[in-house]
Write a protein that holds these residues in place. Structure first.
Motif, PDB file in Angstrom:
ATOM      1  N   ARG A   1       0.827  -1.203   0.000  1.00 36.05           N
ATOM      2  CA  ARG A   1       0.000   0.000   0.000  1.00 36.05           C
ATOM      3  C   ARG A   1       0.866   1.258   0.000  1.00 36.05           C
TER       4      ARG A   1
ATOM      5  N   SER B   1      -1.354   4.074  -4.346  1.00 31.62           N
ATOM      6  CA  SER B   1      -2.241   2.920  -4.507  1.00 31.62           C
ATOM      7  C   SER B   1      -3.620   3.196  -3.917  1.00 31.62           C
TER       8      SER B   1
ATOM      9  N   ASP C   1      -7.148   3.281  -5.950  1.00 34.34           N
ATOM     10  CA  ASP C   1      -8.328   2.523  -5.509  1.00 34.34           C
ATOM     11  C   ASP C   1      -9.557   3.433  -5.443  1.00 34.34           C
TER      12      ASP C   1
ATOM     13  N   ARG D   1     -13.087  -2.236 -11.477  1.00 30.15           N
ATOM     14  CA  ARG D   1     -12.329  -3.084 -10.567  1.00 30.15           C
ATOM     15  C   ARG D   1     -10.828  -3.064 -10.850  1.00 30.15           C
ATOM     16  N   ASP D   2     -10.446  -2.724 -12.063  1.00 31.02           N
ATOM     17  CA  ASP D   2      -9.027  -2.679 -12.407  1.00 31.02           C
ATOM     18  C   ASP D   2      -8.796  -1.599 -13.450  1.00 31.02           C
TER      19      ASP D   2
ATOM     20  N   LYS E   1       0.194  -2.613 -12.270  1.00 33.39           N
ATOM     21  CA  LYS E   1      -1.232  -2.928 -12.378  1.00 33.39           C
ATOM     22  C   LYS E   1      -1.676  -3.086 -13.826  1.00 33.39           C
TER      23      LYS E   1
END
Length: 487
Positions: free
Chosen positions: A184, A188, A192, A201-202, A227
């Motif tokens: 984290r 990040s 989120d 979600r991504d 990511k």
């Protein structure tokens, strides 16, 4: 060691590692006002750097730790300097550079000393003092701050050792606990939040524009790559975007490219804080004809975007304050375990530092014993010549000297760790007639700017040192911290 520490407390009252109780976060004590106060410190006419602080009278070295939500100054104050006078000088130069009044700075800054200061820096490096507990970005920021100070010759040997020890403590916490194992960070958590507001979600299929080419922008691009974000572009007001972006697998933008890039973006992340702020008028022009929603993330302490941007239809603005409030708290047991490791590391460092204070006295004792030995060996050789008898006598005498020095040397370490080094040096002067005052003065005089030479010194760590006893070095470290910030 002086730490001018600016932190924005977590929401409400939370226990702090090493403190005796909770700390209020509402600013009711009239101190600094969190991120706004930090922004003012960094937006003055002169940038507050390590060399600016280190050039002050009485300061032997300095390291400035300034991040998006933290501002601290660590100073190594010379033995001849008056602690309170030096503190006023440091606050004075911060006031001159930032434009914040001296009175306001005095109200905002608290004092840290000795082990408490060491434990504070170790906690910072381990991420225990961050909004996102256990975040990893701060460890790199510590290293870069020290490296920057070393490049300008501002970091004394004691500061180098302190910051290196903090990095080791952070690695120990990372390897022995589960703190921060999810990786984290402020970035990040911000991503989120952005995904939540986009209903995603991504990051697959999303287009992201990043403003800035500094260390924080680098961390942002690294996380986007991890990511698997497919389309990332970078803009910089300084014109360095192309080289910065190409080295990280992103696309560099020019001023002409920026409007079209923002028009087609899903997320815009500000990590610069050094160029002009983009306002609602800019985004109206950029987004003309765009139907998809846009999330704007402002991670710059000095802000890359005007607050009214968040009032535009179809646009969400995420600020550092939003990130702070959304930052999850780690499990209590993990934090407690990490805190204990930090306290143990700080205690070991302080014990070693105290032990080093008697190095000059130990050296003086050894030189005295070696001198006595040399005189006796010379007498034997004059009587017997270079014979086997003379060699045997010399060998035996050297063994005796080593054995005689073992207990005084070990005892010196024990007394230094207990803060009783003045008793040891006084005993040496009384028993052996040694004058250690000159050595203490030489030691103090050598403790100025050179990191290489300072690293060899035994007593160069004390922040505020006063002359006591024959050696004249006693740790009376003082530090200052500001109660205001997130990181």
């Amino acid at each position: 060691m002086v730490s001018h520490h600016a932190r924005t407390p977590h929401q409400g009252s939370v226990p702090r590692c090493g403190d005796g109780g909770p700390e209020r976060a509402d600013g009711a004590d009239g101190r600094g006002t969190g991120l706004e106060f930090l922004a003012r410190l960094g937006s003055g006419p002169i940038r507050i750097t390590s060399d600016v602080i280190a050039n002050l009278d009485g300061v032997a070295g300095a390291v400035v730790l300034a991040t998006c939500n933290r501002f601290e100054v660590y100073c190594d104050v010379g033995p001849a300097a008056d602690p309170e006078t030096t503190r006023r000088h440091v606050l004075g130069i911060i006031s001159t550079c930032s434009g914040v009044s001296h009175d306001e700075l005095s109200r905002a800054f608290d004092c840290l000393t000795g082990t408490a200061l060491t434990e504070h820096l170790f906690s910072v490096g381990a991420g225990l003092d961050s909004a996102v507990v256990g975040e990893r970005e701060i460890t790199g920021q510590l290293r870069r701050s020290l490296a920057s100070a070393q490049e300008t010759g501002s970091a004394s040997g004691s500061l180098v050792r302190l910051f290196q020890a903090a990095s080791r403590a952070a690695r120990e916490v990372g390897s022995l606990t589960a703190l921060g194992e999810a990786g984290r960070s402020m970035v990040s958590v911000a991503l989120d939040l952005a995904l939540f507001r986009l209903g995603r979600r991504d990051l697959s299929g999303l287009s992201v524009v990043v403003l800035g080419t500094g260390a924080y922008a680098g961390s942002t691009l690294a996380l986007l790559a991890a990511k698997a974000c497919p389309a990332v572009s970078v803009f910089s007001w300084s014109g360095r975007a192309e080289a910065f972006a190409s080295a990280r697998g992103a696309t560099g933008l020019t001023s002409e490219d920026l409007p079209a890039a923002i028009r087609g973006a899903d997320v815009v992340i500000g990590c610069s804080g050094r160029g002009p702020r983009l306002g609602s008028g800019d985004f109206r022009a950029f987004r003309q004809g765009a139907a998809a929603p846009l999330v704007v993330v402002d991670l710059a302490l000095s802000r890359d975007f005007e607050p009214e941007v968040g009032e535009l239809p179809g646009l969400d603005l995420i600020t550092l304050e939003h990130v702070r409030l959304a930052s999850p708290r780690e499990q209590t047991d993990v934090v407690r375990q990490a805190g204990e490791l930090v306290r143990q590391a700080a205690r070991r460092f302080e014990e070693d530092r105290h032990a080093r204070l008697l190095d000059p006295a130990i050296v003086a004792l050894r030189e005295h014993m070696q001198s006595v030995l040399a005189d006796e060996v010379a007498r034997v050789k004059n009587q017997h010549g270079c014979t086997a008898t003379a060699e045997a006598v010399e060998f035996a005498l050297r063994r005796v000297v080593r054995q005689l020095l073992h207990v005084p040397t070990s005892r010196a370490r024990e007394l230094a760790a207990a803060g009783r080094q003045d008793e040891y040096t006084a005993a040496l002067e009384t028993l052996f007639g040694l004058d250690l005052t000159a050595g203490g003065k030489a030691e103090a005089g050598a403790n100025k700017k050179s990191p290489d030479s300072c690293c060899q010194e035994a007593g160069d760590f004390p922040l505020f040192a006063k002359r006591v006893g024959p050696v004249g070095i006693e740790p009376t470290t003082h530090g200052l911290k500001v109660r205001c910030s997130t990181n």
